[in-house]
Design an enzyme around this catalytic site. Structure first.
Site, PDB file in Angstrom:
ATOM      1  N   GLU A   1       0.846  -1.194   0.000  1.00  0.00           N
ATOM      2  CA  GLU A   1       0.000   0.000   0.000  1.00  0.00           C
ATOM      3  C   GLU A   1       0.884   1.246   0.000  1.00  0.00           C
ATOM      4  O   GLU A   1       1.972   1.240   0.573  1.00  0.00           O
ATOM      5  CB  GLU A   1      -0.920  -0.065   1.232  1.00  0.00           C
ATOM      6  CG  GLU A   1      -1.809   1.117   1.492  1.00  0.00           C
ATOM      7  CD  GLU A   1      -2.847   1.412   0.415  1.00  0.00           C
ATOM      8  OE1 GLU A   1      -2.475   1.513  -0.762  1.00  0.00           O
ATOM      9  OE2 GLU A   1      -4.037   1.577   0.770  1.00  0.00           O
TER      10      GLU A   1
ATOM     11  N   PHE B   1      -0.999  16.304   3.599  1.00  0.00           N
ATOM     12  CA  PHE B   1      -1.325  15.592   2.369  1.00  0.00           C
ATOM     13  C   PHE B   1      -0.082  15.611   1.481  1.00  0.00           C
ATOM     14  O   PHE B   1       0.506  16.652   1.238  1.00  0.00           O
ATOM     15  CB  PHE B   1      -2.512  16.253   1.658  1.00  0.00           C
ATOM     16  CG  PHE B   1      -3.146  15.346   0.653  1.00  0.00           C
ATOM     17  CD1 PHE B   1      -4.066  14.385   1.046  1.00  0.00           C
ATOM     18  CD2 PHE B   1      -2.802  15.428  -0.697  1.00  0.00           C
ATOM     19  CE1 PHE B   1      -4.633  13.515   0.120  1.00  0.00           C
ATOM     20  CE2 PHE B   1      -3.369  14.561  -1.631  1.00  0.00           C
ATOM     21  CZ  PHE B   1      -4.286  13.611  -1.218  1.00  0.00           C
TER      22      PHE B   1
HETATM   23  P1  IMP Z   1      -7.171   5.753   4.264  1.00  0.00           P
HETATM   24  O1  IMP Z   1      -8.295   4.836   3.953  1.00  0.00           O
HETATM   25  O2  IMP Z   1      -7.613   6.994   4.963  1.00  0.00           O
HETATM   26  O3  IMP Z   1      -6.024   5.075   5.003  1.00  0.00           O
HETATM   27  O4  IMP Z   1      -6.599   6.311   2.894  1.00  0.00           O
HETATM   28  C1  IMP Z   1      -6.070   5.457   1.990  1.00  0.00           C
HETATM   29  C2  IMP Z   1      -5.926   6.016   0.602  1.00  0.00           C
HETATM   30  O5  IMP Z   1      -6.183   7.435   0.510  1.00  0.00           O
HETATM   31  C3  IMP Z   1      -4.503   5.837   0.151  1.00  0.00           C
HETATM   32  O6  IMP Z   1      -4.296   4.570  -0.398  1.00  0.00           O
HETATM   33  C4  IMP Z   1      -4.329   6.977  -0.837  1.00  0.00           C
HETATM   34  O7  IMP Z   1      -4.795   6.573  -2.100  1.00  0.00           O
HETATM   35  C5  IMP Z   1      -5.230   8.069  -0.306  1.00  0.00           C
HETATM   36  N1  IMP Z   1      -4.447   9.032   0.501  1.00  0.00           N
HETATM   37  C6  IMP Z   1      -4.443   9.181   1.840  1.00  0.00           C
HETATM   38  N2  IMP Z   1      -3.584  10.144   2.231  1.00  0.00           N
HETATM   39  C7  IMP Z   1      -3.020  10.611   1.087  1.00  0.00           C
HETATM   40  C8  IMP Z   1      -2.034  11.622   0.820  1.00  0.00           C
HETATM   41  O8  IMP Z   1      -1.471  12.286   1.697  1.00  0.00           O
HETATM   42  N3  IMP Z   1      -1.735  11.821  -0.489  1.00  0.00           N
HETATM   43  C9  IMP Z   1      -2.307  11.114  -1.506  1.00  0.00           C
HETATM   44  N4  IMP Z   1      -3.218  10.151  -1.302  1.00  0.00           N
HETATM   45  C10 IMP Z   1      -3.572   9.909  -0.010  1.00  0.00           C
END
Ligand code: IMP
Ligand code: MG
Length: 172
Positions: A94, A147
Site C-alpha cells: 500500500e 497531504f
Molecule cells: P485511508 O483509507 O484513509 O487510510 O486512505 C487510503 C488512501 O487514501 C490511500 O491509499 C491513498 O490513495 C489516499 N491518501 C491518503 N492520504 C493521502 C495523501 O497524503 N496523499 C495522496 N493520497 C492519499
C-alpha cells in the site's frame, strides 16, 4: 502547489533496499504473492519487488475510497485480483496508511479468502490516532498528517510521476 520535498528520490531508494532485505529475511526464500493496491502503490511495488531475492508473483486490486483529499469512509471494489490467494503467503503493498480505513477493508476481504499468511508493506504511514492500532509489517517512513503527493501518490490523479514525495499545498 508543491510546498516542499519531504522524502527525496535517494532517501526512498535507500529505504527500499532496507525494506527488501527485511522482507527477504522474513519469508526465508518462500514464494511471496505481492498484491498492489492500485493505483498509488505501483511505483513503490515495482521498485521494491525489483530488489527482492525471494520468488514473487504479482497481482493488483483496486478500490475507491477517496474523492479529492477527503476520506469517504466507504470502499468500493473497482478491480479484483486475477489470482487465487488461498494457501499463499500474501504481501499487501500500500502507498500510504492515512485513516487506515481502506487497508482495514482490504484486509477483511483478503482474509476471507484464506491466505496462508497476510502481511502489509506500506511506503508511508501517517502518525494519527485513527490508525495507531494498524501496524504495517514492513514500513518505509512514518510521516505527519500533511497531504503528500508523488511517487505514486496523487491529488485528483496528478503528480503521481514525481520521483520524490512532496507536501502538497493548494495555496501555493
Ligand atoms: P485511508 O483509507 O484513509 O487510510 O486512505 C487510503 C488512501 O487514501 C490511500 O491509499 C491513498 O490513495 C489516499 N491518501 C491518503 N492520504 C493521502 C495523501 O497524503 N496523499 C495522496 N493520497 C492519499
Ligand atoms: Mg488517490
Amino acid at each position: 502547489m508543491i510546498d516542499h520535498v519531504l522524502i527525496s528520490e535517494e532517501a526512498i531508494a535507500s529505504r527500499l533496499a532496507g525494506l527488501a532485505r527485511e522482507i527477504d529475511a522474513a519469508y526465508g526464500g518462500g514464494e511471496i504473492r505481492a498484491i498492489g493496491v492500485l493505483k498509488g502503490s505501483v511505483f513503490f511495488l515495482t521498485d521494491l519487488l525489483k530488489r527482492l531475492k525471494s520468488p514473487v508473483s504479482v497481482d493488483f486490486i483496486q478500490v475507491r475510497s477517496y474523492t479529492g483529499t477527503q476520506s469517504a469512509g466507504n470502499i468500493q471494489l473497482v478491480h479484483d485480483l486475477s489470482m487465487d490467494i488461498e494457501g499463499h503467503d500474501v504481501l499487501l503493498c500500500e502507498d500510504v496508511i492515512d485513516t487506515g480505513l481502506t487497508l482495514r477493508r482490504i484486509l477483511e476481504l483478503l482474509s476471507s479468502r484464506r491466505p496462508r499468511s497476510l502481511k502489509i508493506a506500506a511506503l508511508l504511514k501517517k502518525q494519527l490516532p485513527e490508525n495507531a492500532d494498524l501496524a504495517a509489517d514492513f514500513l518505509g517512513f512514518t510521516i505527519g498528517p500533511d497531504f503528500v503527493v508523488g511517487y505514486g501518490l496523487d491529488v485528483d490523479e496528478r503528480f503521481r510521476n514525481l520521483p520524490y514525495i512532496a507536501v502538497w499545498n493548494p495555496e501555493k
